[in-house]
Every structure is written in C-alpha cells, then in structure tokens.
Write a protein that holds these residues in place. Sequence first.
Motif, PDB file in Angstrom:
ATOM      1  N   GLY A   1      36.965 -22.443  -4.281  1.00  0.00           N
ATOM      2  CA  GLY A   1      37.857 -23.598  -4.392  1.00  0.00           C
ATOM      3  C   GLY A   1      38.271 -24.104  -3.033  1.00  0.00           C
ATOM      4  O   GLY A   1      37.442 -24.378  -2.173  1.00  0.00           O
ATOM      5  N   THR A   2      39.571 -24.202  -2.813  1.00  0.00           N
ATOM      6  CA  THR A   2      40.085 -24.760  -1.566  1.00  0.00           C
ATOM      7  C   THR A   2      39.828 -23.865  -0.354  1.00  0.00           C
ATOM      8  O   THR A   2      40.010 -24.304   0.776  1.00  0.00           O
ATOM      9  N   LEU A   3      39.394 -22.617  -0.586  1.00  0.00           N
ATOM     10  CA  LEU A   3      39.044 -21.725   0.528  1.00  0.00           C
ATOM     11  C   LEU A   3      37.606 -21.905   1.000  1.00  0.00           C
ATOM     12  O   LEU A   3      37.203 -21.306   1.988  1.00  0.00           O
ATOM     13  N   CYS A   4      36.826 -22.729   0.311  1.00  0.00           N
ATOM     14  CA  CYS A   4      35.444 -22.974   0.718  1.00  0.00           C
ATOM     15  C   CYS A   4      35.402 -23.675   2.072  1.00  0.00           C
ATOM     16  O   CYS A   4      36.333 -24.417   2.423  1.00  0.00           O
ATOM     17  N   PRO A   5      34.345 -23.441   2.850  1.00  0.00           N
ATOM     18  CA  PRO A   5      34.198 -24.172   4.113  1.00  0.00           C
ATOM     19  C   PRO A   5      34.353 -25.672   3.884  1.00  0.00           C
ATOM     20  O   PRO A   5      33.763 -26.233   2.969  1.00  0.00           O
ATOM     21  N   GLY A   6      35.202 -26.301   4.668  1.00  0.00           N
ATOM     22  CA  GLY A   6      35.513 -27.718   4.518  1.00  0.00           C
ATOM     23  C   GLY A   6      36.781 -27.963   3.721  1.00  0.00           C
ATOM     24  O   GLY A   6      37.332 -29.050   3.760  1.00  0.00           O
ATOM     25  N   GLY A   7      37.259 -26.962   3.006  1.00  0.00           N
ATOM     26  CA  GLY A   7      38.479 -27.092   2.221  1.00  0.00           C
ATOM     27  C   GLY A   7      39.710 -26.891   3.090  1.00  0.00           C
ATOM     28  O   GLY A   7      39.663 -26.219   4.116  1.00  0.00           O
ATOM     29  N   THR A   8      40.807 -27.475   2.675  1.00  0.00           N
ATOM     30  CA  THR A   8      42.021 -27.404   3.471  1.00  0.00           C
ATOM     31  C   THR A   8      42.534 -25.979   3.635  1.00  0.00           C
ATOM     32  O   THR A   8      42.993 -25.605   4.706  1.00  0.00           O
ATOM     33  N   ASN A   9      42.480 -25.168   2.586  1.00  0.00           N
ATOM     34  CA  ASN A   9      42.938 -23.790   2.737  1.00  0.00           C
ATOM     35  C   ASN A   9      41.999 -22.986   3.632  1.00  0.00           C
ATOM     36  O   ASN A   9      42.440 -22.073   4.318  1.00  0.00           O
ATOM     37  N   HIS A  10      40.731 -23.339   3.644  1.00  0.00           N
ATOM     38  CA  HIS A  10      39.800 -22.698   4.584  1.00  0.00           C
ATOM     39  C   HIS A  10      40.230 -23.016   6.013  1.00  0.00           C
ATOM     40  O   HIS A  10      40.224 -22.142   6.878  1.00  0.00           O
ATOM     41  N   ALA A  11      40.649 -24.245   6.240  1.00  0.00           N
ATOM     42  CA  ALA A  11      41.005 -24.685   7.592  1.00  0.00           C
ATOM     43  C   ALA A  11      42.098 -23.820   8.207  1.00  0.00           C
ATOM     44  O   ALA A  11      42.029 -23.458   9.372  1.00  0.00           O
ATOM     45  N   TRP A  12      43.121 -23.454   7.455  1.00  0.00           N
ATOM     46  CA  TRP A  12      44.221 -22.675   8.036  1.00  0.00           C
ATOM     47  C   TRP A  12      44.083 -21.178   7.792  1.00  0.00           C
ATOM     48  O   TRP A  12      44.622 -20.384   8.561  1.00  0.00           O
ATOM     49  N   ALA A  13      43.376 -20.759   6.734  1.00  0.00           N
ATOM     50  CA  ALA A  13      43.306 -19.332   6.413  1.00  0.00           C
ATOM     51  C   ALA A  13      42.075 -18.637   6.980  1.00  0.00           C
ATOM     52  O   ALA A  13      42.126 -17.443   7.259  1.00  0.00           O
ATOM     53  N   LEU A  14      40.979 -19.369   7.150  1.00  0.00           N
ATOM     54  CA  LEU A  14      39.721 -18.725   7.522  1.00  0.00           C
ATOM     55  C   LEU A  14      39.060 -19.269   8.794  1.00  0.00           C
ATOM     56  O   LEU A  14      38.395 -18.506   9.494  1.00  0.00           O
ATOM     57  N   ARG A  15      39.218 -20.549   9.064  1.00  0.00           N
ATOM     58  CA  ARG A  15      38.501 -21.141  10.199  1.00  0.00           C
ATOM     59  C   ARG A  15      38.774 -20.362  11.476  1.00  0.00           C
ATOM     60  O   ARG A  15      39.906 -20.075  11.825  1.00  0.00           O
ATOM     61  N   GLY A  16      37.679 -20.011  12.164  1.00  0.00           N
ATOM     62  CA  GLY A  16      37.775 -19.292  13.424  1.00  0.00           C
ATOM     63  C   GLY A  16      37.956 -17.789  13.258  1.00  0.00           C
ATOM     64  O   GLY A  16      38.037 -17.067  14.236  1.00  0.00           O
ATOM     65  N   ARG A  17      38.012 -17.317  12.014  1.00  0.00           N
ATOM     66  CA  ARG A  17      38.230 -15.885  11.775  1.00  0.00           C
ATOM     67  C   ARG A  17      37.109 -15.257  10.946  1.00  0.00           C
ATOM     68  O   ARG A  17      37.262 -14.168  10.423  1.00  0.00           O
ATOM     69  N   THR A  18      35.980 -15.957  10.816  1.00  0.00           N
ATOM     70  CA  THR A  18      34.872 -15.418  10.030  1.00  0.00           C
ATOM     71  C   THR A  18      33.656 -15.157  10.907  1.00  0.00           C
ATOM     72  O   THR A  18      33.405 -15.866  11.874  1.00  0.00           O
ATOM     73  N   ALA A  19      32.918 -14.127  10.535  1.00  0.00           N
ATOM     74  CA  ALA A  19      31.669 -13.797  11.220  1.00  0.00           C
ATOM     75  C   ALA A  19      30.493 -14.475  10.539  1.00  0.00           C
ATOM     76  O   ALA A  19      29.458 -14.724  11.176  1.00  0.00           O
ATOM     77  N   ARG A  20      30.647 -14.779   9.239  1.00  0.00           N
ATOM     78  CA  ARG A  20      29.540 -15.351   8.476  1.00  0.00           C
ATOM     79  C   ARG A  20      30.094 -16.103   7.281  1.00  0.00           C
ATOM     80  O   ARG A  20      31.057 -15.665   6.647  1.00  0.00           O
ATOM     81  N   GLU A  21      29.481 -17.251   6.975  1.00  0.00           N
ATOM     82  CA  GLU A  21      29.805 -18.052   5.795  1.00  0.00           C
ATOM     83  C   GLU A  21      28.494 -18.580   5.245  1.00  0.00           C
ATOM     84  O   GLU A  21      27.694 -19.124   5.999  1.00  0.00           O
ATOM     85  N   GLU A  22      28.270 -18.410   3.930  1.00  0.00           N
ATOM     86  CA  GLU A  22      27.033 -18.895   3.343  1.00  0.00           C
ATOM     87  C   GLU A  22      27.218 -19.215   1.871  1.00  0.00           C
ATOM     88  O   GLU A  22      28.050 -18.608   1.197  1.00  0.00           O
TER      89      GLU A  22
END
Length: 174
Positions: A14-35
Amino acid sequence: MTPESERLPFFVYGTLCPGGTNHAWALRGRTAREEPARITGALLYDGPGYPYAVAGPPEAVVHGALVLPREADYDEVRATLDRLEGYAPGDPANLYERVATEAVRTDGSTEPAWVYLAAEPLAGRLRSTGTPVEGGAWRGAAAAGGHAPANLDDPSRTDGPSCPEGPSRTAEQV
C-alpha cells in the motif's frame, strides 16, 4: 513458526510501496533492496485511503514490493513499521498482525518476508462487508478517496501510487 526477532525483508502493498508517501518517510534511504513481488494466500481490500491484506484462499494474490532494510537501520525500521501498522507482539488490540509469508519475486524465486495482515475482528468485517481490490494490486489513495488512517501521527502521509510495477532497486539506487 518464525521467531519475532527474525530479520526478514518486508512485503509491502500500500502506502509503504516505493513512491508512496509512507515509503518516503518510513523507508526511503533506509533500504538495501526494493523489488516488485507478490504473495499468495491473501486478499486485498480497499480501506479508507489505504488497503488491508487479509488471509485468504491459497490461490488469492496480493501484489506489492519486497523491501529489505539496511542492516544498520533494521531495528528502527521494524519499530517504525510496527507503530505505523498498529502492531505490538501479542497485543489483542492490534490493527494488523505481522506474520511471516513467502514473497514471490518476478523471476519466480521466493523469499520469506514479514507482511502486515489485518487482525481480527477487522479481518472478519472486511471478509463479510469489505470491497476486494480486483487483481490484488492497489492503485493508491487518490483513487480510493485519500482518507487518513487513524493510527498515524501525520494524516498527510497517506497518499501514494501503487507499487507492483516499480523496478528493482539496490541501496545505491534507493
């Protein structure tokens, strides 16, 4: 049964997917891999501005992304996602349950991953009166009306596109 402390990647839909707003603050810059990936045995339901995945029949599919936090950020990311999803281990009031599942990559290989599934009694209500998301791929809050979830500190963090079509990315690209 997977131990609660296992450092698995997260399957997000959902909103945690790459490009989603929750991804932007919760995950962006803190992941080693996204697919891109999918899980089976779960149904996706449209919620007020975000989707809910619910345990379902074995043939049911939810599309999303597999995200692996960087080792140095893993504990903080897991705590952030648990808080966002209203999850505390063993709490009967959980909005979601974090459970281990098998995520299927686009090449057909699988990897164990954490996924947040709607907890009971919400899951039961969704099964009886919810609106299933056709094809199991959520298209974002804008299409769903953009309402804010009650368990967020900042209601403006709920919009975002779907994630199934996004490319794989490594830490250098994220």
